[in-house]
Design a protein around this motif. Structure first.
Motif, mmCIF file in Angstrom:
data_model
loop_
_atom_site.group_PDB
_atom_site.id
_atom_site.type_symbol
_atom_site.label_atom_id
_atom_site.label_comp_id
_atom_site.label_asym_id
_atom_site.label_seq_id
_atom_site.Cartn_x
_atom_site.Cartn_y
_atom_site.Cartn_z
ATOM 1 N N UNK A 628 0.832 -1.203 0.000
ATOM 2 C CA UNK A 628 0.000 0.000 0.000
ATOM 3 C C UNK A 628 0.866 1.253 0.000
ATOM 4 N N UNK A 629 1.961 1.235 0.749
ATOM 5 C CA UNK A 629 2.838 2.407 0.803
ATOM 6 C C UNK A 629 3.487 2.670 -0.543
ATOM 7 N N UNK A 630 3.960 1.634 -1.195
ATOM 8 C CA UNK A 630 4.569 1.811 -2.512
ATOM 9 C C UNK A 630 3.524 2.287 -3.526
ATOM 10 N N UNK A 631 2.320 1.759 -3.417
ATOM 11 C CA UNK A 631 1.255 2.197 -4.314
ATOM 12 C C UNK A 631 0.987 3.689 -4.141
ATOM 13 N N UNK A 632 0.854 4.139 -2.912
ATOM 14 C CA UNK A 632 0.581 5.552 -2.667
ATOM 15 C C UNK A 632 1.760 6.422 -3.092
ATOM 16 N N UNK A 633 2.971 5.970 -2.806
ATOM 17 C CA UNK A 633 4.145 6.765 -3.136
ATOM 18 C C UNK A 633 4.333 6.888 -4.648
ATOM 19 N N UNK A 634 4.033 5.831 -5.395
ATOM 20 C CA UNK A 634 4.272 5.849 -6.841
ATOM 21 C C UNK A 634 3.085 6.385 -7.634
ATOM 22 N N UNK A 635 1.970 6.686 -6.958
ATOM 23 C CA UNK A 635 0.842 7.286 -7.663
ATOM 24 C C UNK A 635 1.218 8.644 -8.245
ATOM 25 N N UNK A 636 2.036 9.405 -7.533
ATOM 26 C CA UNK A 636 2.426 10.732 -8.009
ATOM 27 C C UNK A 636 3.241 10.646 -9.308
ATOM 28 N N UNK A 637 4.317 9.885 -9.385
ATOM 29 C CA UNK A 637 5.043 9.835 -10.667
ATOM 30 C C UNK A 637 4.306 9.100 -11.775
ATOM 31 N N UNK A 638 3.421 8.160 -11.427
ATOM 32 C CA UNK A 638 2.686 7.431 -12.457
ATOM 33 C C UNK A 638 1.390 8.127 -12.853
ATOM 34 N N UNK A 639 1.039 9.213 -12.180
ATOM 35 C CA UNK A 639 0.001 10.188 -12.539
ATOM 36 C C UNK A 639 -1.433 9.741 -12.279
ATOM 37 N N UNK A 640 -1.853 8.576 -12.739
ATOM 38 C CA UNK A 640 -3.249 8.172 -12.592
ATOM 39 C C UNK A 640 -3.366 7.158 -11.455
ATOM 40 N N UNK A 641 -4.209 7.390 -10.441
ATOM 41 C CA UNK A 641 -4.283 6.442 -9.323
ATOM 42 C C UNK A 641 -4.609 5.019 -9.738
ATOM 43 N N UNK A 642 -5.574 4.831 -10.645
ATOM 44 C CA UNK A 642 -5.934 3.471 -11.035
ATOM 45 C C UNK A 642 -4.829 2.842 -11.866
ATOM 46 N N UNK A 643 -4.218 3.622 -12.760
ATOM 47 C CA UNK A 643 -3.089 3.099 -13.534
ATOM 48 C C UNK A 643 -1.945 2.711 -12.610
ATOM 49 N N UNK A 644 -1.713 3.537 -11.580
ATOM 50 C CA UNK A 644 -0.667 3.213 -10.622
ATOM 51 C C UNK A 644 -1.007 1.933 -9.864
ATOM 52 N N UNK A 645 -2.278 1.767 -9.507
ATOM 53 C CA UNK A 645 -2.701 0.555 -8.803
ATOM 54 C C UNK A 645 -2.412 -0.676 -9.649
ATOM 55 N N UNK A 646 -2.828 -0.641 -10.910
ATOM 56 C CA UNK A 646 -2.614 -1.791 -11.781
ATOM 57 C C UNK A 646 -1.123 -2.052 -11.973
#
Length: 788
Positions: A628-646
């Motif tokens: 969960x921490x990596x998901x939240x941290x990488x949402x910013x550089x990957x731009x889209x929350x759902x894209x980052x989740x996948x």
């Protein structure tokens, strides 16, 4: 499942795991659309608690369950869970006085956990059947789970989000068909799977999701003559454009404006909004007149013919206004691709082709990435007010990440300004002041970090429901202050602060009792730390480490929030944090009950030693905290929350599957200590590194994310099969107990991680995950050597 050929069970496990993760991803999106964001946070905990319940069933049941029947039960329960979700929309705003809503909520979560219960039971049985070689079986489960988000993406692209539910149910029947020996059952399951896939391609209307009555779109649909003209969906958002005479969104419009207001269509994303698509010709006189009566006009008055960057503008309205008031050029990032598609296609003519105007350059990137680009500077950077009004009493948005309203985002905006440039920030006024005050503290702090004293460089004023802050890189001149006075008086706006503002100049036009804003702003400039510390709400700047702009809760508010429960139309006493706390207590109670039940098993050895309990609990909690921490941290550089989740979940699970497959070749304790060290190192490194790479192309950021995720995932997949070999190999009840402990700890960690991120930050959550792996390493003992 037997110790014979492992191919068929592995394929069945792969299919079922893919379906379970597909259902989890779809459920996360469905909760966010139908209800609010904090419901989506619960999905991960529901999934792992359901898995824990499956482990409990495995530990308690004296006879093995039929894998094919478990697969069929998973499929049926997915359809049942969605049916109940859709048939009884939960009304979170009525829960304080309508006790039926509590029963509906229990029905929601109980039915949603059933598919994970059966899938978890299936997986636990497969691990028990694997004996002292659980690595390949666990790898099949993890790799199948990695395919789940991709399956959800495929299903949504073929139909709509509801299609992912049907695809998830279809995989359960496909798994049953793969395992079933009787031909009749095999063909029945296969045909059922194909039927569900056929329905998924074009879901009938009776399968379409029903919104909570409190979602903005559900309320807007009740306006006479309202109709949804456009429906588009991707995994990142559901877009609906409502054409209705009831759509009016002109935040900050002067009460003295007497001109015609252009028609607007409401753009709703995930049922929230509206963001207005406005029938406004950028080159027409109405655009100029409107801009002069809105807060954006002050920027044009102070910097005529400016090059402007508008961030947080949802649907192009602000670009049309900027062009109308004479901007030389307007750069406009569009955060959601579906919105850009609508403005370029279905509503192109309606909006007078605003994105194709020769003075408008729109960017297919989010606002924060646009702020970090170093290839252009501007005379004005404007943070537009595109969010719908959100009362501070509402806690439904506490968990919403706002990476473009953080201290770092404001700092990036200031760095994009040319000498003499202006920063304009519009926010809603709330009672008591919160949203505007947090924006002010953020801007003032950002200026000071750039070495600029704000007292001579800021101006703030208010309209009926909004506030605007203007910050200049240079101290204000008397001519500029006079321009501001004329603009405010012409529009009937009240000043909050400018240098040497006199008290008799405030609260003249939109009069309010005991106007609190001027004193608050002066206190902010004189003693920001004191104001932040003493204010009843949290108003310190949001940061990239804690990007929760709408999280205002302090523990001191608890008694007041509880006292207001049921006395206001806002749910949960006004605090999303209290919702999380209640969920944490509920999850702990459920997890404890599952473990107590599983521990009652007396079959065979059927027990785990004390260090086994700690080990499986630590790696379960550690896995979820790190993920969960990596998901939240990488949402910013990957731009889209759902894209980052996948991206993040698929990469971590796929790498973990490979690590599980290789786990019997690696020493366990060094891996656990390496995981602990890696989590702490990444927590420190990512906090410092990510702001530096936001200007990179998205492909480069994704590649760097892979560099971090793949080694981490390889190591994260190894401890669980090693623990099974050490503590439970060959004992079905002990495997079930280990599986239950692992899932229960993960369920608690899923909610705990959200609370830690809100209060302490993303870095702290990742470090806590590393600490969990450190504990697992300290308690794990290699099995004693076998006598020769």
């Amino acid at each position: 499942m037997t110790h014979g050929s492992s191919f068929r069970p592995a394929v069945a496990l792969f299919l079922l795991s893919a379906g379970a993760l597909c259902f989890e991803v779809a459920l996360l999106r469905l909760y966010a659309i139908q209800q609010f964001y904090h419901f989506a946070f619960l999905v991960v905990s529901l999934a792992v608690l359901g898995t824990a319940a499956g482990g409990t069933a495995l530990a308690l049941r004296s006879r093995p369950a039929s894998p094919a029947r478990l697969a069929v039960a998973t499929s049926i329960s997915i359809v049942l869970a969605y049916g109940l979700l859709n048939a009884f929309p939960f009304d979170s705003y009525a829960v304080a006085w309508d006790r039926r809503q509590v029963l509906i909520l229990i029905l929601y979560f109980g039915s949603a956990g059933l598919p994970f219960f059966f899938a978890g039971w299936f997986t636990g049985a497969a691990l028990a059947a694997a004996g002292d070689a659980p690595g390949p079986t666990y790898a099949a489960s993890l790799i199948g789970s990695a395919a789940g988000p991709l399956l959800a993406l495929l299903a949504t692209s073929l139909g709509r989000l509801e299609s992912a539910i049907l695809f998830a149910a279809a995989t359960g029947l496909a798994s049953a068909a793969w395992l079933s020996e009787p031909k009749a059952m095999r063909w029945t399951a296969a045909l059922g799977s194909l039927l569900l896939i056929g329905l998924a391609v074009q879901p009938p209307p009776w399968l379409h999701l029903q919104l909570s009555p409190n979602k903005a779109l559900a309320q807007a649909r009740t306006y006479p003559g309202a109709r949804v003209a456009v429906f588009r969906e991707s995994m990142s958002a559901r877009l609906e454009i409502l054409e209705s005479a009831g759509v009016h969104s002109y935040p900050g419009l002067s009460l003295g404006y007497t001109g015609d207001l252009p028609a607007q269509a409401g753009i709703f994303l995930d049922g929230d909004g509206p963001w207005p698509a406005t029938a406004l010709d950028p080159d027409g006189p109405t655009s100029r007149d409107l801009a002069d009566a809105l807060p954006i006009g002050i920027g044009c008055a102070l910097r005529p013919g400016a090059e402007v960057l508008v961030v947080r503008s949802a649907a192009g309205f602000d670009a049309a206004l900027a062009v109308g008031c004479g901007a030389k050029s307007v750069t406009l990032p569009i955060d959601e691709p579906l919105v850009a598609d609508a403005l370029l296609a279905s509503h192109r003519d309606y909006t007078h082709s605003v994105l194709e105007h020769p003075r408008v350059r729109w960017l297919a990137s989010n606002s924060r990435s646009a702020l970090e680009r170093t290839d252009q500077s501007y005379e004005i950077v404007r943070f537009a007010l595109s969010d719908p009004f959100r009362p501070v009493a509402s806690g439904a948005f506490s968990l919403t990440e706002t990476d473009d309203l953080t201290l770092e985002a404001f700092g990036a905006a200031i760095r994009r300004l040319r000498p003499g440039g202006l920063l304009l920030v519009d926010r809603w006024l709330t009672t008591p002041p919160a949203e505007s005050l947090r924006a002010w503290t953020t801007a003032v702090t950002a200026l000071r970090r750039q070495g600029l004293e704000p007292a001579e460089r800021v101006i703030a004023f208010r309209t009926l429901r909004t506030s605007t802050l203007i910050a200049s890189l240079d101290p204000w001149t008397q001519a500029e202050l006079q321009t501001v006075r004329v603009f405010l008086e012409r529009n009937g706006f009240d000043p909050i602060y400018w240098p040497r503002l006199q008290s008799e100049e405030t609260n003249r036009f939109i009069r309010i009792p005991n106007d609190p804003y001027p004193d608050l702003f002066r206190q902010l400039l004189a003693d920001p730390e004191g104001l932040i510390e003493s204010y009843p709400f949290r108003v310190e700047p949001a940061t990239d480490d804690r990007p929760f702009f709408f999280h205002f809760f302090r523990w001191e508010q608890t008694s007041e929030a509880l006292a207001a429960l049921g006395r206001t139309w806002q749910p949960f006493g006004g605090s999303g944090y209290l919702v999380l706390l209640a969920l944490l207590l509920l999850v702990i109670a459920l997890a404890g009950g599952l473990l107590a039940a599983a521990a009652r098993s007396r079959r065979g050895r059927g027990r785990l030693p004390g260090d086994g309990w700690i080990f499986f609990g630590a790696i379960g909690g550690g896995f979820l905290l790190v993920e969960v921490s990596m998901l939240q941290r990488l949402t910013l550089p990957l731009e889209r929350p759902t894209a980052a989740f996948i991206f993040v979940v698929t990469t971590l699970l796929l790498a973990s599957g490979v690590g599980s497959r290789l786990s019997d070749r690696w020493p366990t304790r060094p891996i656990l200590f390496a995981l602990a060290a890696m989590a702490v190192a990444l927590a420190i490194l990512l906090r410092a590194l990510l702001p530096q790479i936001l200007g990179w192309p998205i492909a480069g950021r994704a590649l760097l994310a892979l560099v971090f995720l793949v080694p981490l995932g390889l190591l994260m997949g190894a401890p669980f099969p090693a623990g099974i070999r050490r503590y439970a190999a060959g004992d079905r009840a002990a495997v079930g107990l280990a599986w239950a402990v692992n899932g229960a700890a993960s369920g608690v960690a899923g909610v705990l991680s959200s609370m830690v991120m809100l209060d302490l930050g993303l870095t702290a959550s990742l470090i806590l995950g590393g600490l969990a792996y450190l504990i697992a390493g300290l308690v794990f003992q290699s099995p004693p050597a076998q006598p020769t």
